[in-house]
Enzyme design. Structure first.
Site, mmCIF file in Angstrom:
data_model
loop_
_atom_site.group_PDB
_atom_site.id
_atom_site.type_symbol
_atom_site.label_atom_id
_atom_site.label_comp_id
_atom_site.label_asym_id
_atom_site.label_seq_id
_atom_site.Cartn_x
_atom_site.Cartn_y
_atom_site.Cartn_z
ATOM 1 N N THR A 21 0.823 -1.217 0.000
ATOM 2 C CA THR A 21 0.000 0.000 0.000
ATOM 3 C C THR A 21 0.852 1.260 0.000
ATOM 4 O OG1 THR A 21 -1.807 -1.141 1.074
ATOM 5 C CG2 THR A 21 -1.792 1.235 1.320
ATOM 6 N N SER A 70 1.844 -7.591 -0.640
ATOM 7 C CA SER A 70 2.637 -8.511 0.192
ATOM 8 C C SER A 70 1.899 -9.814 0.473
ATOM 9 C CB SER A 70 3.079 -7.847 1.485
ATOM 10 O OG SER A 70 2.026 -7.735 2.400
ATOM 11 N N THR A 103 1.901 -4.249 4.279
ATOM 12 C CA THR A 103 1.829 -4.500 5.724
ATOM 13 C C THR A 103 1.313 -5.902 6.064
ATOM 14 O OG1 THR A 103 -0.393 -3.552 5.866
ATOM 15 C CG2 THR A 103 1.467 -2.054 6.248
ATOM 16 N N ASP A 104 0.663 -6.564 5.090
ATOM 17 C CA ASP A 104 0.014 -7.840 5.431
ATOM 18 C C ASP A 104 1.000 -8.926 5.868
ATOM 19 O OD1 ASP A 104 -2.502 -6.838 5.063
ATOM 20 O OD2 ASP A 104 -2.683 -7.516 2.993
HETATM 21 N N1 ASP Z 1 -2.497 -5.680 0.922
HETATM 22 C C1 ASP Z 1 -1.482 -4.680 1.210
HETATM 23 C C2 ASP Z 1 -0.142 -5.403 1.226
HETATM 24 O O1 ASP Z 1 0.185 -6.034 2.169
HETATM 25 C C3 ASP Z 1 -1.772 -4.027 2.489
HETATM 26 C C4 ASP Z 1 -0.784 -2.969 2.895
HETATM 27 O O2 ASP Z 1 0.291 -2.819 2.363
HETATM 28 O O3 ASP Z 1 -1.118 -2.235 3.866
HETATM 29 O O4 ASP Z 1 0.575 -5.335 0.291
#
Ligand code: ASP
Length: 339
Positions: A21, A70, A103-104
């Site tokens: 993200t 991710s 973040t995932d």
């Molecule tokens: N789906 C995203 C990822 O992990 C969520 C994020 O980055 O906050 O790539």
């Protein structure tokens, strides 16, 4: 230790961008933490351009390693990331590394690097909860703080760090605990420090070995042994474990209730798997507290391993790393007790 940053020459920090993200873009300004954006579309150089003052902190060189959500990380991505970070850290003209990441699964990549990259140089992961097009995007400040930590001499030797929402966490402990809020990351034993006015301030250090003191080695690690996770709920079925065995799993993490509790009707199944040479690692689905060996479950009789305070995703990685060195369950238990 908490002195302001006064280096005459700017530290040289390598930025490895992997997507997420923080590299996301919405369809219209104002899209915040909603589904109305695509992650992993903004290139590494544009991430740097979006942060005023970044170049004053460090001499930055950006590299696009991946451009993915991710959630799409596999063990192959982990190994490629770890090799690239290790190669950068081995260079005399690199003082620290920042990795932008979704973040995932950020905590999984951070933990893998924490246990496999043999360097005391600062290695810092960051991401964001909102895309850069959001009115109150968190990515630019997170990136600024991550570079400030990676560029600061006091960050050396602390293991791999995760910087989010002004906080500095250890890769050993940190977990994503919220799917929407900006304070989405927390550590059960607390953060190590904070970024205050562009400078890291520290209060704690991790006691368990990492990086240069870790026994795990990327050399010869062509693939990670397959380890599956089965999460507990009422009315469990043995077929979940059998499916992992059929897929070729060399160990299975049992994410139990509370302190790693196993239902009576599953105890013979877990014992049978251990006897067949598929060790069971008992951890908790809760993400807080401890799973203590032989407490509420007879690990000695079963042949299972107790995962201490590690959460299921990290127990999977530690189990896989342990299997790169040993098949012996007592040795695997030593690994879980040590790290
Ligand atoms: N789906 C995203 C990822 O992990 C969520 C994020 O980055 O906050 O790539």
């Amino acid at each position: 230790m908490n002195a302001p940053f006064t280096a005459a020459a700017r530290p040289r920090v390598a930025l490895l961008a992997t997507g997420g993200t923080i590299a996301g873009a919405g369809v219209a300004p104002g899209d915040a933490a909603s589904a109305a954006y695509r992650s992993a579309v903004v290139p590494a150089h544009d991430l740097l351009r979006a942060v005023p003052g970044l170049q004053r902190l460090a001499d930055l060189r950006a590299e696009q390693l991946f451009q993915i959500d991710s959630a799409d990380f596999t063990d192959e991505h982990l190994l490629q990331l770890a090799r690239r970070v290790a190669a950068l850290c081995a260079r005399d003209d690199v003082d620290g590394v920042v990795i932008t990441h979704g973040t995932d699964t950020l905590e999984e990549s951070a933990y893998f690097l924490h246990l496999t990259v043999k360097s005391a140089k600062p290695i810092v992961l960051t991401g964001s909860m909102r895309p850069g097009t959001a009115l109150a995007a968190d990515g630019p400040a997170n990136l600024l703080h991550a570079v400030a930590v990676a560029a600061h001499p006091s960050s050396s030797g602390r293991g791999v760090l995760v910087v989010m929402n002004q906080e500095i966490h250890s890769a050993r402990d940190v977990t994503k605990v919220n799917a929407m809020r900006l304070d989405a990351f927390a550590s059960p034993h607390g953060a190590l420090g904070l970024v205050v006015e562009g400078t890291p301030r520290w209060w704690r250090a991790v006691a368990r070995p990492h990086t240069v003191d870790s026994e795990f080695d990327l050399a010869g690690m062509d693939a990670l042994p397959l380890v599956g996770v089965v999460s507990s709920h009422g009315n469990m079925r043995r077929e979940l474990y059998d499916a992992w065995v059929a897929a070729g799993a060399r160990a299975i993490v049992h994410a139990g209730f509370g302190g790693g509790t196993v239902p009576e009707y599953l105890k013979p199944v877990l014992a049978e798997l251990c006897a067949r040479g598929i060790p069971i690692v008992r951890c908790s689905r809760i993400g807080g507290g401890l799973v203590i060996r032989n407490a509420s479950f007879d690990d000695d009789a079963c042949g299972s391993i107790a995962a201490d305070d590690q959460n299921p995703p990290r127990a999977r990685l530690l189990g896989a790393l342990a299997l790169t060195r040993t098949q012996d369950v007592h040795e695997m238990q030593r690994v879980f007790d040590r790290y």
